[in-house]
Design a protein around this motif. Structure first.
Motif, mmCIF file in Angstrom:
data_model
loop_
_atom_site.group_PDB
_atom_site.id
_atom_site.type_symbol
_atom_site.label_atom_id
_atom_site.label_comp_id
_atom_site.label_asym_id
_atom_site.label_seq_id
_atom_site.Cartn_x
_atom_site.Cartn_y
_atom_site.Cartn_z
ATOM 1 N N ALA A 3 29.707 35.163 74.249
ATOM 2 C CA ALA A 3 29.987 35.568 72.513
ATOM 3 C C ALA A 3 30.777 34.155 72.102
ATOM 4 O O ALA A 3 30.906 34.416 70.698
ATOM 5 C CB ALA A 3 30.632 36.932 72.408
ATOM 6 N N LEU A 4 31.893 33.723 73.057
ATOM 7 C CA LEU A 4 32.920 32.731 71.988
ATOM 8 C C LEU A 4 32.126 31.378 72.252
ATOM 9 O O LEU A 4 32.744 30.266 70.994
ATOM 10 C CB LEU A 4 33.559 32.627 72.859
ATOM 11 C CG LEU A 4 34.646 33.793 73.834
ATOM 12 C CD1 LEU A 4 35.690 33.471 74.711
ATOM 13 C CD2 LEU A 4 35.580 34.448 72.587
ATOM 14 N N LEU A 5 30.933 31.139 71.686
ATOM 15 C CA LEU A 5 30.039 29.488 72.064
ATOM 16 C C LEU A 5 29.489 29.879 70.573
ATOM 17 O O LEU A 5 29.433 30.906 69.176
ATOM 18 C CB LEU A 5 28.525 29.665 72.626
ATOM 19 C CG LEU A 5 28.529 29.035 74.220
ATOM 20 C CD1 LEU A 5 27.419 29.405 74.847
ATOM 21 C CD2 LEU A 5 29.095 28.094 74.601
ATOM 22 N N LYS A 6 30.276 28.959 69.113
ATOM 23 C CA LYS A 6 30.111 28.640 68.059
ATOM 24 C C LYS A 6 28.940 28.532 68.019
ATOM 25 O O LYS A 6 28.876 29.009 66.326
ATOM 26 C CB LYS A 6 30.348 26.922 67.769
ATOM 27 C CG LYS A 6 32.502 26.505 68.297
ATOM 28 C CD LYS A 6 32.494 25.218 66.952
ATOM 29 C CE LYS A 6 33.724 25.002 67.448
ATOM 30 N NZ LYS A 6 33.481 23.749 68.602
ATOM 31 N N HIS A 7 28.100 28.745 68.427
ATOM 32 C CA HIS A 7 26.368 28.655 67.732
ATOM 33 C C HIS A 7 26.099 30.050 67.876
ATOM 34 O O HIS A 7 25.345 30.730 67.451
ATOM 35 C CB HIS A 7 25.532 27.895 68.007
ATOM 36 C CG HIS A 7 24.274 28.777 69.738
ATOM 37 N ND1 HIS A 7 24.871 29.481 69.856
ATOM 38 C CD2 HIS A 7 25.382 27.432 70.997
ATOM 39 C CE1 HIS A 7 23.596 29.165 71.743
ATOM 40 N NE2 HIS A 7 24.855 28.725 72.133
ATOM 41 N N VAL A 8 27.074 31.557 68.511
ATOM 42 C CA VAL A 8 26.532 32.284 68.207
ATOM 43 C C VAL A 8 27.374 33.467 67.340
ATOM 44 O O VAL A 8 27.899 33.450 67.141
ATOM 45 C CB VAL A 8 27.655 33.402 69.455
ATOM 46 C CG1 VAL A 8 27.126 34.805 69.738
ATOM 47 C CG2 VAL A 8 27.009 32.379 71.502
#
Lengths: 581, 193
Positions: free
Chosen positions: A512-517
């Motif tokens: 959930a912390l990935l930028k594209h999410v």
């Protein structure tokens, strides 16, 4: 130029200034930032390796090839790399080879509290220990020099407080290190019995020379003060001792293996009371006792946990801090939790619902052991989930397999889960392995790995296809599913656990912390529809709060991941207007 | 010992690390010795986090111990209570009046302590309470809580305001600079100080 740097960042700077050209590692707290920072220097080839063993082997190859090479890992990573380490000790080096190993006293982020010095002694590899960021850089450069002068790999031992403390560092220029020629030399690099026997003699000769060197090395220094008390110490423990004792005499050891026995005897002879202050094992202390010195150390200080100036004052000087209030005891604990929006929450919700035995592994998803998910039964080391599930079946029969799953992150699976799965295929196990593929090595702070399609520099590269890999080694039942698709995921887990054959489920959903999410708007509970069944509370989401008379969603914490509406049977959880409503 | 010891406490994800980076940069530019000790890894995942900042002529130990902190910057009320033993009797205790329930409270196992701020005020005289979340919201980004808190602390520090601003400009990502500078200013100008 002066810069405030993390110990790990200063190590990276030291690797750069030493003219090294190859660096390789597998991430592991508290060592990760070493390689992350090395990757910022374009002059150094850097990579994330699949595990520490491979990383060290690559570094050994680079060293044999004439380059100065570095590898970094956490203490338990050195166990994985121990096999090449013990023999690289025999072959020695061509270009300097330095291994950075970060111990974790107090276990801020680890499964055990082992002391790297013990392994290093077993491998007969010298150990250097810095105590602050400036020393991290300076000692790194000296480590490369020692490696080449004495034809040995060198371990630089760090600890969480050295790695993760920032201090002021004076920067210098990069050395113009010229790649050494590669010369074929089987007597040195082919370790079969006849050659290895001769190399073992070289190792013992080298250790004798290193013992002499330690006597005069500037890394070991005496700071004379009041001679009533003398302290022999190293690493961050030196900083604690300085603060606890103030103006007494110190023998600060920068080389902790091998020890400078004459220097120690000389120092001991001039002080009245001698303390040995070192975190974890009595490594220096046992050697001093063997030398016949009268010392105080682990008889009063613990072998467990981190030290501090306060602890030293309490245990050795009998000083305890005055209690200024009586309110602190009321604070309830705040254990770490899976983030709002975490894909693992859905997985563990289903596993708990199905009352499965879960052999777990190392990563964010280890948190699935805590309340309220309380799903994970075992966590041992990287990759162990697979072997443990296999062992459970072999001990308790096929029936056990019908209520057991192994859960392992994609990066951990690449690290050391694959061989376990091959064992399951080869030895006819009917178990179920769930690979939690969240598209990143998350717990250590988002590093790429062989399944993400990007390298350490963020450049696109070939990626390992997990499903094809599992099929290729003989797993016939491979399913891929988004765990947020709760019904389907539950159905698949039920089927695969019940199946008489081995199966792999790839639970695929990005961290959930990935930028594209990107998630939708935050959620809110319609109190008119809510019957307070508290089904949503079972998710253990930090945004869903039980207020006693009602349950609500904290809009500041909610990620808008849309998982909780899927467990609510009364459609009471709705999308709110916007992020900051 | 003339070192100034500053403890930054909060919940993983609140931006305590960035706050300590800003503070570290300010200290470095003051020409003094400085050490900043952080926690990374597992405990960062929504757990209780603490950062130690020590500034002075010569700093040895990177960590701060009980009764040693001159300033405690608390990003959350319960964390203020948890770390209060680290404050000197006359320490400045700056508390963001925000409540984040830990999992044992969420699951109903224990209660979130009541009247935390009153209890702290009864034991320590220099307590400053800041509605940092409200201020950050007003500035346009709830994540700017950390810089609001830095702003409040800057007002109480010996360092000039522009040193702080420069440190923020250097530390914060360009796309978030404007909102953070606004948050700093709001924190700095907090009424009732």
């Amino acid at each position: 130029m002066k810069k405030l740097m993390l110990g790990n960042e200063a190590i990276a700077r030291g690797v750069y200034e030493a003219g090294a050209t190859v660096a390789t590692a597998y991430p592991g707290t508290p060592s990760t930032e070493i390689t992350e920072n090395i990757a910022k220097y374009d002059e150094i080839y850097s990579e994330w390796a699949p595990n520490e063993k491979v990383a060290l082997e690559v570094a050994i190859g680079a060293s044999i090839g004439g380059a100065r090479a570095a590898t970094a890992m956490k203490h338990v990573g050195l166990n994985v790399a121990a096999d090449p380490l013990f023999t690289a000790s025999y072959t020695g080096v061509n270009g300097g080879l330095v291994i950075f190993v970060a111990d974790d006293p107090g276990m801020h982020s680890s499964q055990n509290e082992q002391d790297t010095r013990i392994i290093a002694r077993g491998a007969k590899v010298p150990v250097i220990e810095p105590s602050d960021s400036q020393e991290c850089k300076d000692f790194t450069k000296e480590a490369f020099r020692i490696s080449e002068e004495f034809d040995t790999p060198v371990i630089v031992r760090l600890s969480t407080r050295v790695s993760h403390s920032q201090g002021i560092v004076e920067l210098e220029d990069r050395e113009n290190y010229v790649l050494k020629p590669y010369v074929k030399n089987p007597a040195k690099y082919v370790m079969m019995p006849a050659m290895a026997r001769r190399r073992h003699i070289s190792v013992e000769e080298r250790m004798a020379k290193l013992r002499e060197f330690a006597e005069k090395s500037l890394l070991n220094r005496i700071e004379w003060g009041n001679k009533k008390i003398g302290v022999i110490t190293s690493g961050v423990a030196y900083q604690y001792a300085r603060e606890a004792f103030g103006d007494v005499s110190y023998l600060k050891l920068g080389i902790v293996y091998p020890l400078p026995e004459n220097l120690i005897k000389e120092f001991a002879s001039q002080v009245e009371t001698l303390y040995i202050i070192e975190e974890l094992e009595p490594f220096i202390e046992n050697q001093c006792r063997k030398m016949g010195l009268k010392v105080t150390g682990k008889d009063k200080l613990p072998v467990i946990g981190e030290y501090s100036a306060g602890l030293i004052k309490e245990k050795l000087l009998g000083e305890t801090p005055e209690k200024l209030n009586d309110i602190q005891d009321e604070a309830p604990a705040r254990p770490p939790v899976l983030c709002a929006g975490c894909p693992h929450r859905a997985t563990f919700y289903v596993l708990k619902k199905l009352k499965l035995t879960v052999s777990g592994d190392i990563g964010c998803y280890t948190l699935g052991a805590l309340a309220p998910l309380e799903s994970v039964d075992t966590t041992i080391c990287m990759g162990a989930s697979v072997g443990v599930a296999h062992g459970l079946e072999k001990a308790r029969g096929k029936e056990q397999s019908k209520k057991t799953v192994a859960v392992i992150g994609e990066s951990t699976f690449i690290h050391s889960g694959i061989t376990g799965l091959i064992d399951m295929v080869y030895n006819n196990c009917s178990g179920t392995v769930i690979i939690l593929d969240n598209s990143i090595t998350a717990m250590t702070g988002h590093q790429h790995n062989p399944t993400t399609g990007y390298n350490i520099k963020g450049e696109p590269v070939k990626k390992v296809d997990l499903a094809k890999l599992c099929q290729a080694i003989g797993v016939e039942r491979v399913k891929v599913c988004d765990p947020f698709d709760l019904k389907k995921f539950e159905q698949i887990v039920k089927e695969e656990v019940a199946a008489d054959e081995l199966s792999v489920i790839i639970a695929q959903r990005s961290c959930a912390l990935l930028k594209h999410v990107r998630f939708g708007p935050v959620l809110t509970i319609n109190q008119d529809k809510c019957i307070k069944c508290r089904m949503c509370m079972r998710l253990g989401c930090p945004a869903i709060v039980d207020r006693g008379d009602h349950v609500e969603i904290n809009s500041t914490q909610c990620a808008g991941c849309d998982l909780c509406p899927r467990v609510c049977r009364f459609n009471a959880i709705e999308k709110a207007g916007g992020r900051d409503e | 010992m003339n070192n100034t010891s500053i403890l930054i406490v909060g919940v993983g994800g609140q931006g305590t690390l960035l706050a300590s980076r800003i503070l570290g940069d300010v200290a470095l530019n003051s020409g003094l010795d400085v050490k900043v000790s952080e926690v990374h890894g597992m405990s960062q995942r929504g757990g209780s986090v603490v950062t130690y900042v020590k500034v002075g002529e010569k700093v040895y130990s990177p960590i701060i111990e009980k009764n040693e902190a001159d300033i405690i910057l608390c990003f959350e009320k319960l964390e203020a209570l948890r770390w209060i033993d680290y404050a000197k009797k006359d320490a400045k205790i700056i508390i963001n009046d925000q409540r984040i329930d830990p999992m044992p409270v969420i699951t109903g196992k224990v209660k979130y302590p009541e009247n935390i701020i009153e209890k702290i005020k009864a034991n320590y005289k220099n307590v400053i309470v800041v509605p940092a979340l409200e201020i950050a919201k007003k500035c346009g980004n709830i994540k700017a809580v950390n810089v609001v808190m830095i702003g409040v602390m800057a007002r109480h520090s010996v360092f000039e305001k522009d040193i702080w601003v420069k440190a923020i400009e250097k530390t914060v990502k360009p796309q978030f600079l404007e909102v953070n500078l606004k948050a700093f200013e709001e924190g700095y100008n907090q009424a009732g100080i």
